[in-house]
Each structure stands twice: as structure tokens, then as C-alpha cells.
Design an enzyme around this catalytic site. Sequence first.
Site, PDB file in Angstrom:
ATOM      1  CB  THR A  18      -3.806  -7.969   8.550  1.00 29.46           C
ATOM      2  OG1 THR A  18      -4.767  -7.417   7.624  1.00 29.46           O
ATOM      3  CG2 THR A  18      -3.647  -9.453   8.296  1.00 29.46           C
ATOM      4  CG  HIS A  48      -2.033  -1.078   1.080  1.00 24.74           C
ATOM      5  ND1 HIS A  48      -2.777  -1.528   2.149  1.00 24.74           N
ATOM      6  CD2 HIS A  48      -2.471  -1.778  -0.003  1.00 24.74           C
ATOM      7  CE1 HIS A  48      -3.630  -2.465   1.736  1.00 24.74           C
ATOM      8  NE2 HIS A  48      -3.450  -2.638   0.438  1.00 24.74           N
TER       9      HIS A  48
END
Length: 245
Positions: A188, A120
Site C-alpha cells: 500500500t 473499501h
Amino acid sequence: MENVLSSIRRERPRRIVVFTGAGISAESGIPTFRGSEGLWKNFRAEDLATPEAFHRDPELVWEWYEWRRGLIRAAQPNAAHMAIARLERELARKGDALVVTQNVDGLHARAGSRNLIELHGNIFRARCTSEQTTRELAHPAESMPPRCGCGSLLRPDVVWFGEMLPAGAMERAAAAVAGCDLLLVVGTSGLVYPAAGLVSSARRMSIEVNPQKTPLSASCTHALPGYATTIIPPITETILEGALR
Ligand code: BJW
């Protein structure tokens, strides 16, 4: 925990992929996105982490990123980041360790990880909205919103909702996950795609480390409830004992 360490001793994995999310940096004092203390509790993703939001109000988006950049600059890699970096260093020719992170905070690199895919992007890089060239933006921006030498707006070089991930990054990460002996899934929520889809490519052992159950827990071989700084160091230590024997 002990049965997971026993499995590692038995399997002696040497090709390791560590897939991380915001939870690994939580103990460095960096807020996660979801959950009761997460960023999305107080800020709307639609206002701050989409191309439309930036187009509407680049200054607002930059102010939010400058605030986060300040928090991250002041933070230090924690025991989990350090243990993962040490794993890569010490496996050396006996195997390999790749970190695939969704985090933009750069803490894996600061801990010493070099074999690293940042899915990201990175919050300390900026990209020209016209030329698409990127540059380091380590220090607070001098003007707000910051501009490129060509006069166009710079934007944070991160992946917002609705945007593509960096070219080739998912393909490299998926190939590594498919070929690894052990996948560690750390911190996550497993809610954001395509990144979360990586876990389904694992063919051998996978271990999730997270205080909460996630949609990925059931597809991992083991789900260890707990914090990254407590659980990751004994895991990497056990991997190294087996691989270097
Ligand atoms: C601990 C702990 C401790 C706490 N120890 N653990 C398929 C299905 C559904 C939707 C989609 C889909 N495919 C695509 C989508 C849309 C969208 C998406 O996924 N939406 C869902 C949210 C519904 N995806 C996208 O838009 C992606 N792009 C895309 O698909 O493009 C396709 C395309 C095709 C053609 C043309 C154009 C486009 C891009 C996604 C980008 C995500 N960006 C962000 C912001 C990055 C920049 C920034 O930082 O500002 O990335 S959003 C945010 O979520 C950030 C994170 O990397 C990402 C994941 O979050 P993460 O890391 O999992 O954190 P949290 O907070 O969710 O979880 C933390 C966890 O840690 C928790 O579980 C805690 O329990 C745990 N924890 N302390 C261990 N001490």
C-alpha cells in the site's frame, strides 16, 4: 531480510494482522492505482471513483468497473495471497491471523482467507442506490447501467472518495491492530485515509513489504524493500515455525 526473520524467531508472534493494498495483487496482473503503471495515470479518480462522477455519468463509471471486473475475474491469487491464507488456517488454535484489505478484488477470499475485513468494499457486489440492499454481481452485467428489481440504479458496492467506510470496519480493524503481536503492511502507498491511519495503532512489531518507500515506512519497525510474492512466504513460514513449536 535475515535480521527481520531473526526478530520473528525471537518474538514468536501469534496474533497477526495483515494490512494490504493494491500492490499485493500487482503480481496477479491487477493494476495498482498510483505509480507509473497505476490506474490514476490514465484515468481521473474524480471522473470514476466519486459519488458525483456516478451521479453525472453512471454508464461511464460502470463501463470502467466492468473492464476492471473482467481483469480481476481472469486473475488468480498469487503466492502472497496463498501464504497469508495458509497462515490463518495453520495458526488455528495457536493464534489468529486477520486480513484487513483496502482491495476490492476479492483475491484474499479466493485464496482461502476467511477472517477478512474489506475496508473499501468488493467489486463483485452491487448496491441498490434507493434501497441500499446489496447483491453478488459475479458475472458481467446484463444491461448497462445495471438496475435493481425496484427500477433504481445499482452501483458498485465499493467505497469512493468522500464516502464513509462500512460501518464498524475501521473500529474492528483498529482494535485488532492495537492488540496484535505483528502487523504486516503489504503493497500500500499509505496515502489513502482513514485506512492508512491503522498503522499508527500498532504497539508491537510491524513490517512493511513494498518495493518503494512510503509515508508509512518510518513508522514501521522494519521496512523490507521488495515484492510481496518473494517476501511474504518466508515471513509467514517463519511465523508458523515459531507459533507451532
Ligand atoms: C507492491 C508491489 C508488489 C507494487 N509487492 N508492493 C486525511 C488526510 C488526507 C485526506 C483524507 C484524510 N481523510 C480522508 C481523506 C480524503 C480521502 C483521501 O484519503 N484522500 C487522499 C488520497 C488524499 N479519503 C476518503 O475520501 C475516504 N473516505 C473518507 O475519508 O470519508 C470520510 C467522511 C466523513 C464524513 C462523511 C463522509 C465521508 C474514502 C477513501 C476511499 C478510497 N477508494 C479507493 C477506490 C476503491 C474502489 C475501487 O477500487 O474502484 O480505494 S481509491 C484507491 O486507493 C483504492 C485503494 O484501496 C486505495 C489505496 O490504494 P493502495 O492500495 O495503497 O494502492 P496504491 O496504488 O496507492 O499503492 C500500491 C503500492 O503497492 C505502492 O506503494 C507500490 O510501490 C506497491 N507495490 N507492486 C508489494 N509486487
